[in-house]
Write a protein that holds these residues in place. Sequence first.
Motif, mmCIF file in Angstrom:
data_model
loop_
_atom_site.group_PDB
_atom_site.id
_atom_site.type_symbol
_atom_site.label_atom_id
_atom_site.label_comp_id
_atom_site.label_asym_id
_atom_site.label_seq_id
_atom_site.Cartn_x
_atom_site.Cartn_y
_atom_site.Cartn_z
ATOM 1 N N ALA A 77 28.156 0.495 36.661
ATOM 2 C CA ALA A 77 28.954 1.181 35.638
ATOM 3 C C ALA A 77 30.218 1.843 36.169
ATOM 4 N N PRO A 78 30.209 2.481 37.351
ATOM 5 C CA PRO A 78 31.428 3.145 37.831
ATOM 6 C C PRO A 78 32.601 2.197 38.067
ATOM 7 N N ASP A 79 32.339 0.878 38.158
ATOM 8 C CA ASP A 79 33.432 -0.075 38.352
ATOM 9 C C ASP A 79 34.437 -0.024 37.212
ATOM 10 N N THR A 80 33.971 0.416 36.036
ATOM 11 C CA THR A 80 34.852 0.421 34.861
ATOM 12 C C THR A 80 35.676 1.702 34.754
ATOM 13 N N LEU A 81 35.435 2.661 35.636
ATOM 14 C CA LEU A 81 36.123 3.947 35.560
ATOM 15 C C LEU A 81 37.453 3.906 36.299
ATOM 16 N N SER A 82 38.304 4.866 35.972
ATOM 17 C CA SER A 82 39.533 5.047 36.738
ATOM 18 C C SER A 82 39.175 5.614 38.100
ATOM 19 N N PRO A 83 40.030 5.445 39.114
ATOM 20 C CA PRO A 83 39.712 5.989 40.452
ATOM 21 C C PRO A 83 39.381 7.478 40.446
ATOM 22 N N PRO A 84 40.123 8.339 39.735
ATOM 23 C CA PRO A 84 39.742 9.764 39.741
ATOM 24 C C PRO A 84 38.367 10.013 39.125
ATOM 25 N N GLU A 85 38.052 9.288 38.042
ATOM 26 C CA GLU A 85 36.743 9.468 37.410
ATOM 27 C C GLU A 85 35.630 8.971 38.336
ATOM 28 N N ARG A 86 35.863 7.855 39.001
ATOM 29 C CA ARG A 86 34.861 7.312 39.912
ATOM 30 C C ARG A 86 34.608 8.283 41.066
ATOM 31 N N THR A 87 35.688 8.842 41.595
ATOM 32 C CA THR A 87 35.552 9.814 42.681
ATOM 33 C C THR A 87 34.754 11.029 42.228
#
Length: 374
Positions: A77-87
């Motif tokens: 699921a985190p693959d779909t997030l923006s880099p700041p959200e994933r971090t």
Amino acid sequence: MTDQELCGSAAAYPGGWALPRSVSLDALGPLGEAVSEHNGQSVAVQPLTDHPGWLAKLYRPGRHPEDARRLDDLIAAPDTLSPPERTALYAGTCWPAARIHRPDDPAAGCVIPMAPEAYRAELRRGAFAEERFVEVDWLAKSDESIRRIGLPGPGAAGRLAACRRLTELAAILESLGLVYSDWSFSNAFWSPEQRSVYLIDVDGCRPERMPDIHQPNWADPLTPQGTDADRYTDRYRLALLVAKCLTGRRDADAFHTVAASPWPGQPAASEVLLDMLLATDRERRPSAAQLHQALNGGPYLRALRPTRSALPPAPPVAVTTVQRRAEIYAVRKESVPAPTPPRQKPASSPRDGLTLALVIVSIVVLLVILAVNH
């Protein structure tokens, strides 16, 4: 992005660890002594001896076959997030990095990162001290209570920062269409120094809805028992947790403190919280993203605000020790009888003098008569 980066703790492994998203239990190597056993959906949580900082969370047997697919989707699921959200998601949660399988069980468990040491502290109670992870439960108490166990009091700024992180993580989960349901004191750690929180047990998240497990003091009044928890249940429980942590109070006292609008820099925060907690239509509860925006000083924009139910009855006013001692002293003072004034001689009057003179004259006359007769 590599599998190692997807695990969220690449800095802990200078040599690297090529961890696939699905791994057999045997491939993980030896497991250390369990740090938790028979807790919720797991039978044990054990450190990976060959990979410090990582844990194997092993589930109870007999799980539904679809759990393997659910875990795979959760890991990806985190693959779909923006880099700041994933971090933010990897830094603030023990997000599952890989699904563990056995020959007869495709969803035997998952690999998760251990919570950072920043969330561990020494708690002192009198002469005793214990080092442990600090549960966010402590934020729902007064600064004075927190300082008594050896932690720095968070103050308004520290509480606000921690609640901003809570709502940021909740907003990310909601954007992924995931239901967490476990918003409560025991499922998040708190770091006073970093003014941050860390969510655990996120591997139980499900898309759209999940069985609503009853939690004392966390029941959503608009989610009937026996029905599933959904995003609206999450919004209520998140608001309840934020209200308690932000105010340092519990139960109805937290509701009334929120209603008093104690945050001048965040004028919309109280309104959003009250709408999440008191909306009569559960589907009109504001989102986690709206609460996060309000806690950051942003506006609360809605075309139509929900109708609210009344605040719960206010708790009785707490009586301080000084007040109580003053009351006891006043009662004792009233119960002591007033001292009896000393008895005084009555004042003489002219009539009393005349009576005395007549008595003396009578005695004199009687003595004269007696003398003559003799």
